[in-house]
Design a protein around this motif. Structure first.
Motif, PDB file in Angstrom:
ATOM      1  N   TYR A   1      -4.522   3.730   7.453  1.00  0.00           N
ATOM      2  CA  TYR A   1      -4.327   2.453   6.748  1.00  0.00           C
ATOM      3  C   TYR A   1      -3.442   1.530   7.582  1.00  0.00           C
ATOM      4  O   TYR A   1      -2.393   1.956   8.092  1.00  0.00           O
ATOM      5  CB  TYR A   1      -3.633   2.678   5.409  1.00  0.00           C
ATOM      6  CG  TYR A   1      -4.559   2.767   4.217  1.00  0.00           C
ATOM      7  CD1 TYR A   1      -4.495   1.832   3.189  1.00  0.00           C
ATOM      8  CD2 TYR A   1      -5.482   3.806   4.104  1.00  0.00           C
ATOM      9  CE1 TYR A   1      -5.319   1.927   2.082  1.00  0.00           C
ATOM     10  CE2 TYR A   1      -6.310   3.914   3.006  1.00  0.00           C
ATOM     11  CZ  TYR A   1      -6.226   2.968   1.986  1.00  0.00           C
ATOM     12  OH  TYR A   1      -7.052   3.060   0.894  1.00  0.00           O
TER      13      TYR A   1
ATOM     14  N   MET B   1       0.859  -1.191   0.000  1.00  0.00           N
ATOM     15  CA  MET B   1       0.000   0.000   0.000  1.00  0.00           C
ATOM     16  C   MET B   1       0.887   1.230   0.000  1.00  0.00           C
ATOM     17  O   MET B   1       2.012   1.214   0.522  1.00  0.00           O
ATOM     18  CB  MET B   1      -0.910   0.009   1.237  1.00  0.00           C
ATOM     19  CG  MET B   1      -0.179   0.063   2.563  1.00  0.00           C
ATOM     20  SD  MET B   1      -1.325  -0.092   3.969  1.00  0.00           S
ATOM     21  CE  MET B   1      -0.208   0.256   5.359  1.00  0.00           C
TER      22      MET B   1
ATOM     23  N   ALA C   1      -3.708   0.298  -2.843  1.00  0.00           N
ATOM     24  CA  ALA C   1      -3.158  -0.982  -2.394  1.00  0.00           C
ATOM     25  C   ALA C   1      -3.356  -2.018  -3.480  1.00  0.00           C
ATOM     26  O   ALA C   1      -4.347  -1.992  -4.223  1.00  0.00           O
ATOM     27  CB  ALA C   1      -3.835  -1.428  -1.100  1.00  0.00           C
TER      28      ALA C   1
END
Length: 377
Positions: free
Chosen positions: A279, A81, A87
Motif C-alpha cells: 500500500y 490507511m 483506507a
C-alpha cells in the motif's frame, strides 16, 4: 437593481469559501497495476497539514493519516490507511442533513475516520461502525472507503442515517464525489462543476483502463479545466484567471491517492506485512499545483520527515515551502486578491512554472518508488 448586483457579486466571490473537496474511488479494473485507488483533493480553511504514523495499541490498528498541523494529539484523521488495508477519506456534503443538530455539535468527520482506521479491516466493517456509533454522529459527509479485497463504497452519511453506494454496482468502476450526496436532496450542495471537471478529465484514462495515481495528482489536481465553460484556462495565455470551480482551489491543501494491493480473494487472510510493503499513500501537501509528491507507507519509518509535523507549530516543512509557492501564485493581498491566479507562475513560455517543473520530478518519484514496491514480496 444595484443592490441585487452587489449581492450577486458577493455570492460569486464567497460561495467558493465553503469547506469542500473533490474525490474519487477507482476500481482495480481501471488501474494499469490492478490496484484500487482512493483519491482526495482536500479543500479546507485549515491551511497547514501534516502526515503521521500511529502505531498499533490497545486502541486499535496501526495507521498513517493526514492531520491538521494544529492537531497535536492526532485526534482527527482526514484521510488515511491502516495495516489491514482499510483506507478512508471524506468530502463535506451539503444536501443530506435533515435534522436540527446545532452547528457546534457537527464537523466530527475526522473523529469518525480515526475510529475507522483503528477498528476497521473491510468496507463492511465501516458500515458496522457507522451503525454502532452513538447518534447523532455529528457529520454530513460522503465517506469513501476501500479495502484489501478490492471493495469500495461511498457512505453518504448524516447524523442518523446513511446510504451506501458500492463501487461494484457501477459498471464504469468509478465513483466521483464533491460536496453533495447523490442520494441527497436534488440540486442542493456544491461542487457540481468540479465533479464534471473530474469526470471529463478522467474519461480518456477510464476508456484506456489507465487510471494510475499520477493521473489524479498530476492531471486532475493541477488542471484548470472548467467544464461549464468548456475551457482549459491554463492554455489560454491569460495571465490572470479567476479562481472559481477548478479542482485545485486557493483553499486546496493536499492531493492524496491511496493505492491498494491487487485484490485478495474472499476468504483469504489479510497479512499486515503485505499491506505495509504494498500500500502506498501518494501524498502532495499544500496547494496541489505547487506540490511535490512523496510516497508514504504504513510503518514507523514510512512517513518522510518533510511531511511530518516536525517544524514550528506542528507544521510539515515541505507543506510550508508549498505555501510560500502558493503566495506567488496568488500574489494580490488586498481585497479579493485570493480569488485571482497568476497563471504565469504555474505555466509560461519559458517552462519555469511550478507545474512545468514539478510534474516531471513527481513522475520520476512514481517510477522510482514503484521499482521499490514491486521488488517487495
Amino acid at each position: 437593481m444595484k443592490h441585487l448586483f452587489i449581492a450577486f457579486c458577493f455570492f460569486f466571490l464567497t460561495c467558493g469559501d465553503i469547506t469542500a473537496c473533490t474525490s474519487a474511488i477507482i476500481g482495480a479494473e481501471l488501474n494499469p497495476y490492478g490496484r484500487p485507488l482512493l483519491w482526495k483533493n482536500r479543500d479546507t480553511d485549515n491551511t497547514d497539514n501534516k502526515i503521521e504514523y500511529i502505531p498499533s495499541s490497545d486502541e486499535g490498528f496501526a495507521y498513517v493519516a493526514l492531520f491538521n498541523s494544529a492537531d497535536s494529539l492526532l485526534d482527527e484523521a482526514w484521510m488515511g490507511m491502516n495495516e489491514y488495508g482499510f483506507a478512508v477519506m471524506n468530502t463535506a456534503s451539503y444536501n443530506i442533513k435533515d435534522d436540527d443538530v446545532a452547528p457546534a455539535d457537527m464537523d466530527k468527520e475526522g473523529l469518525v475516520m480515526t475510529a475507522a482506521l483503528r477498528k476497521c479491516k473491510t468496507v463492511n466493517d465501516f458500515q458496522d461502525l457507522i451503525e454502532s456509533l452513538p447518534k447523532p454522529l455529528g457529520v454530513e459527509a460522503n465517506f469513501g472507503v476501500i479495502d484489501a479485497f478490492g471493495n469500495g463504497a461511498f457512505f453518504e452519511t448524516n447524523n442518523f442515517t446513511y446510504n451506501r453506494v458500492n463501487l461494484s454496482d457501477n459498471p464504469s468502476h468509478l465513483l466521483v464525489r464533491t460536496n453533495y450526496s447523490h442520494t441527497g436532496r436534488p440540486d442542493e450542495g456544491y461542487g457540481f462543476v468540479r465533479e464534471a471537471n473530474a469526470c471529463h478529465l478522467l474519461e480518456p484514462f477510464v476508456q484506456a483502463k489507465a487510471v494510475a495515481p499520477e493521473v489524479l495528482t498530476e492531471v486532475l489536481s493541477r488542471s484548470f479545466y472548467h467544464d461549464l465553460l468548456g475551457k482549459d484556462f491554463s492554455t489560454l495565455n491569460d495571465r490572470w484567471v479567476i479562481d472559481q470551480d477548478f479542482i485545485p482551489r486557493y483553499k486546496s491543501t493536499a492531493t492524496i491517492v491511496i493505492e491498494g494491493i491487487q485484490p485478495l480473494q474472499e476468504g483469504e487472510v489479510i497479512n499486515p506485512e503485505d499491506i505495509i510493503g504494498q500500500y502506498i499513500m501518494w501524498s502532495g501537501l499544500g496547494y496541489p499545483p505547487c506540490s511535490e509528491i512523496k510516497p508514504v507507507w504504513c510503518s514507523e519509518e514510512g512517513v518522510p520527515t518533510e511531511l511530518r509535523g516536525v517544524a514550528e507549530n506542528g507544521h510539515s516543512p515541505l507543506a510550508d515551502i508549498v505555501k510560500e509557492r502558493r503566495a506567488e501564485v496568488f500574489p494580490i493581498t488586498k481585497g479579493n486578491g485570493d480569488k485571482y491566479i497568476d497563471m504565469s507562475r504555474l505555466t509560461n513560455e519559458f517552462g519555469t512554472g511550478y507545474i512545468q517543473k514539478l510534474v516531471p520530478q513527481n513522475l520520476k518519484t512514481y517510477e522510482e518508488t514503484r521499482k521499490i514496491r514491486d521488488q517487495k514480496p
